[in-house]
Motif scaffolding. Structure first.
Motif, mmCIF file in Angstrom:
data_model
loop_
_atom_site.group_PDB
_atom_site.id
_atom_site.type_symbol
_atom_site.label_atom_id
_atom_site.label_comp_id
_atom_site.label_asym_id
_atom_site.label_seq_id
_atom_site.Cartn_x
_atom_site.Cartn_y
_atom_site.Cartn_z
ATOM 1 N N SER A 37 1.647 14.302 -5.324
ATOM 2 C CA SER A 37 2.944 14.813 -4.874
ATOM 3 C C SER A 37 3.558 15.640 -5.990
ATOM 4 O O SER A 37 3.236 15.453 -7.174
ATOM 5 N N ILE A 38 4.446 16.547 -5.613
ATOM 6 C CA ILE A 38 5.231 17.245 -6.626
ATOM 7 C C ILE A 38 6.032 16.241 -7.452
ATOM 8 O O ILE A 38 6.388 16.506 -8.602
ATOM 9 N N ALA A 39 6.263 15.058 -6.872
ATOM 10 C CA ALA A 39 6.976 14.000 -7.601
ATOM 11 C C ALA A 39 6.198 13.529 -8.819
ATOM 12 O O ALA A 39 6.780 12.914 -9.727
ATOM 13 N N SER A 40 4.895 13.819 -8.860
ATOM 14 C CA SER A 40 4.088 13.389 -10.008
ATOM 15 C C SER A 40 4.433 14.160 -11.275
ATOM 16 O O SER A 40 4.034 13.764 -12.369
ATOM 17 N N THR A 41 5.173 15.250 -11.135
ATOM 18 C CA THR A 41 5.452 16.117 -12.274
ATOM 19 C C THR A 41 6.805 15.849 -12.922
ATOM 20 O O THR A 41 7.186 16.572 -13.839
ATOM 21 N N MET A 42 7.527 14.838 -12.434
ATOM 22 C CA MET A 42 8.885 14.628 -12.950
ATOM 23 C C MET A 42 9.257 13.143 -12.896
ATOM 24 O O MET A 42 8.690 12.390 -12.098
ATOM 25 N N PRO A 43 10.213 12.720 -13.744
ATOM 26 C CA PRO A 43 10.720 11.359 -13.607
ATOM 27 C C PRO A 43 11.399 11.198 -12.257
ATOM 28 O O PRO A 43 11.932 12.162 -11.709
ATOM 29 N N GLY A 44 11.389 9.975 -11.737
ATOM 30 C CA GLY A 44 11.918 9.773 -10.390
ATOM 31 C C GLY A 44 13.050 8.779 -10.345
ATOM 32 O O GLY A 44 12.877 7.664 -9.842
ATOM 33 N N SER A 45 14.201 9.157 -10.841
ATOM 34 C CA SER A 45 15.351 8.257 -10.736
ATOM 35 C C SER A 45 15.606 7.919 -9.283
ATOM 36 O O SER A 45 15.586 8.792 -8.415
ATOM 37 N N PHE A 46 15.820 6.643 -9.011
ATOM 38 C CA PHE A 46 16.063 6.102 -7.680
ATOM 39 C C PHE A 46 14.835 6.140 -6.765
ATOM 40 O O PHE A 46 14.946 5.888 -5.576
ATOM 41 N N LEU B 194 -17.223 14.438 -13.303
ATOM 42 C CA LEU B 194 -18.242 14.850 -12.331
ATOM 43 C C LEU B 194 -18.490 16.354 -12.341
ATOM 44 O O LEU B 194 -19.140 16.881 -11.425
ATOM 45 N N LYS B 195 -18.031 17.037 -13.365
ATOM 46 C CA LYS B 195 -18.090 18.504 -13.371
ATOM 47 C C LYS B 195 -19.513 19.049 -13.345
ATOM 48 O O LYS B 195 -19.729 20.185 -12.905
ATOM 49 N N ASP B 196 -20.474 18.274 -13.797
ATOM 50 C CA ASP B 196 -21.860 18.748 -13.806
ATOM 51 C C ASP B 196 -22.638 18.279 -12.586
ATOM 52 O O ASP B 196 -23.869 18.396 -12.540
ATOM 53 N N SER B 197 -21.936 17.742 -11.612
ATOM 54 C CA SER B 197 -22.574 17.256 -10.392
ATOM 55 C C SER B 197 -22.213 18.165 -9.220
ATOM 56 O O SER B 197 -21.497 19.163 -9.379
ATOM 57 N N GLY B 198 -22.688 17.822 -8.051
ATOM 58 C CA GLY B 198 -22.353 18.563 -6.846
ATOM 59 C C GLY B 198 -21.126 18.014 -6.140
ATOM 60 O O GLY B 198 -20.891 18.326 -4.966
ATOM 61 N N ILE B 199 -20.340 17.202 -6.841
ATOM 62 C CA ILE B 199 -19.155 16.558 -6.260
ATOM 63 C C ILE B 199 -17.901 17.211 -6.820
ATOM 64 O O ILE B 199 -17.819 17.503 -8.015
ATOM 65 N N THR B 200 -16.925 17.429 -5.954
ATOM 66 C CA THR B 200 -15.626 17.913 -6.414
ATOM 67 C C THR B 200 -14.547 16.890 -6.088
ATOM 68 O O THR B 200 -14.621 16.215 -5.058
ATOM 69 N N VAL B 201 -13.572 16.777 -6.963
ATOM 70 C CA VAL B 201 -12.402 15.918 -6.749
ATOM 71 C C VAL B 201 -11.164 16.777 -6.958
ATOM 72 O O VAL B 201 -11.004 17.404 -8.012
ATOM 73 N N THR B 202 -10.296 16.811 -5.959
ATOM 74 C CA THR B 202 -9.118 17.675 -5.982
ATOM 75 C C THR B 202 -7.864 16.851 -5.746
ATOM 76 O O THR B 202 -7.856 15.954 -4.900
ATOM 77 N N ALA B 203 -6.816 17.151 -6.489
ATOM 78 C CA ALA B 203 -5.510 16.540 -6.259
ATOM 79 C C ALA B 203 -4.659 17.502 -5.447
ATOM 80 O O ALA B 203 -4.490 18.669 -5.827
ATOM 81 N N LEU B 204 -4.124 17.036 -4.344
ATOM 82 C CA LEU B 204 -3.185 17.802 -3.537
ATOM 83 C C LEU B 204 -1.776 17.473 -4.006
ATOM 84 O O LEU B 204 -1.407 16.300 -4.088
ATOM 85 N N ILE B 205 -0.982 18.508 -4.304
ATOM 86 C CA ILE B 205 0.365 18.308 -4.847
ATOM 87 C C ILE B 205 1.370 18.950 -3.893
ATOM 88 O O ILE B 205 1.885 20.049 -4.135
ATOM 89 N N PRO B 206 1.661 18.293 -2.775
ATOM 90 C CA PRO B 206 2.597 18.892 -1.806
ATOM 91 C C PRO B 206 4.051 18.735 -2.224
ATOM 92 O O PRO B 206 4.421 17.817 -2.951
ATOM 93 N N ALA B 207 4.863 19.658 -1.713
ATOM 94 C CA ALA B 207 6.309 19.542 -1.858
ATOM 95 C C ALA B 207 6.834 18.533 -0.847
ATOM 96 O O ALA B 207 6.089 18.077 0.021
ATOM 97 N N PRO B 208 8.107 18.144 -0.937
ATOM 98 C CA PRO B 208 8.677 17.224 0.058
ATOM 99 C C PRO B 208 8.519 17.783 1.472
ATOM 100 O O PRO B 208 8.595 18.998 1.689
ATOM 101 N N SER C 212 6.984 21.722 6.560
ATOM 102 C CA SER C 212 6.249 21.023 7.606
ATOM 103 C C SER C 212 4.834 20.767 7.109
ATOM 104 O O SER C 212 4.308 21.529 6.297
ATOM 105 N N PRO C 213 4.158 19.677 7.586
ATOM 106 C CA PRO C 213 2.812 19.373 7.104
ATOM 107 C C PRO C 213 1.830 20.525 7.256
ATOM 108 O O PRO C 213 0.960 20.702 6.404
ATOM 109 N N ASN C 214 1.952 21.321 8.332
ATOM 110 C CA ASN C 214 0.994 22.412 8.530
ATOM 111 C C ASN C 214 1.290 23.633 7.662
ATOM 112 O O ASN C 214 0.577 24.627 7.735
ATOM 113 N N ARG C 215 2.346 23.551 6.835
ATOM 114 C CA ARG C 215 2.667 24.641 5.907
ATOM 115 C C ARG C 215 2.366 24.246 4.474
ATOM 116 O O ARG C 215 2.578 25.045 3.570
#
Length: 208
Positions: free
Chosen positions: A132-141, A163-177, A204-207
């Protein structure tokens, strides 16, 4: 696909179905999961719905057993299940806070461990972890929620590096609220001072 009954999880599942992927989708709410599976099935793919409360170790294991029972390798795993609670840390319920940790953090680590080992045996696969975009900041309350998302982002980055030398990828999705998708969406109660205003553009989720 975990957390697939609504929001980002449902939209990700729908997008994968549109690309021809057969799916195993998971959520805790059986009625909403059933509705989601029927809507995704309309894309012309096979959809198996597995209701499970991933806050519980044995339920995460049951979901993994359902995946293994297909006899097919996992091409894409989207670990999206999550929950949030708002309020001052001193006022919120301890059980609620621990459930955030159990679902957002522990279940993601649990399923990533199981699925990535299987992918490593075939040297291919893709894992998407919803932070989440929340991962980038402190979260009071919403301190525990933000902290849980702050765990997921570097966790995904570390796995990708390992895993960078393998055929596997791992991605973090950082959506806004996001805009709430129903009356059952979590309601955030975050006190604000009278002289401080904050505006967040919700998508919206599709955006995302």
């Amino acid at each position: 696909m975990t957390g697939a009954s609504s929001g980002i999880g449902f939209e990700l599942a729908r997008q994968l179905a549109g690309r021809g992927f057969d799916l195993i989708i998971n959520a805790e709410d059986s009625d909403r999961l059933r509705d989601a599976s029927e809507r995704i099935r309309a894309e012309g793919v096979q959809v198996e719905a597995v209701q499970a409360d991933l806050r519980r170790y044995e339920e995460a294991e049951r979901l993994y057993a359902s995946i293994k029972a297909t006899g097919r390798p996992v091409a894409v795993a989207a670990l999206n299940a999550g929950v949030g609670r708002g309020g001052a840390f001193l006022d919120t319920n301890l059980t609620d806070e621990l459930e955030i940790v159990d679902l957002n953090v522990r279940s993601t680590v649990h399923l990533a461990k199981r699925i990535l080992r299987d992918m490593a045996a075939d040297d291919e696969g893709k894992v998407l972890i919803t932070s989440s975009i929340a991962s980038t900041m402190p979260g009071s309350f919403q301190s525990v929620y933000n902290a849980s998302k702050s765990f997921l982002h570097p966790f995904a980055q570390a796995l990708q590096n390992e895993l960078k030398d393998s055929g596997i990828t791992v991605t973090a999705l950082i959506p806004a609220p996001l805009k709430p998708t129903s009356s059952t969406a979590p309601k955030w109660t975050t006190p604000r001072s009278a002289n401080r205003r904050r505006t967040i553009r919700r998508r919206s989720p599709n955006r995302v």
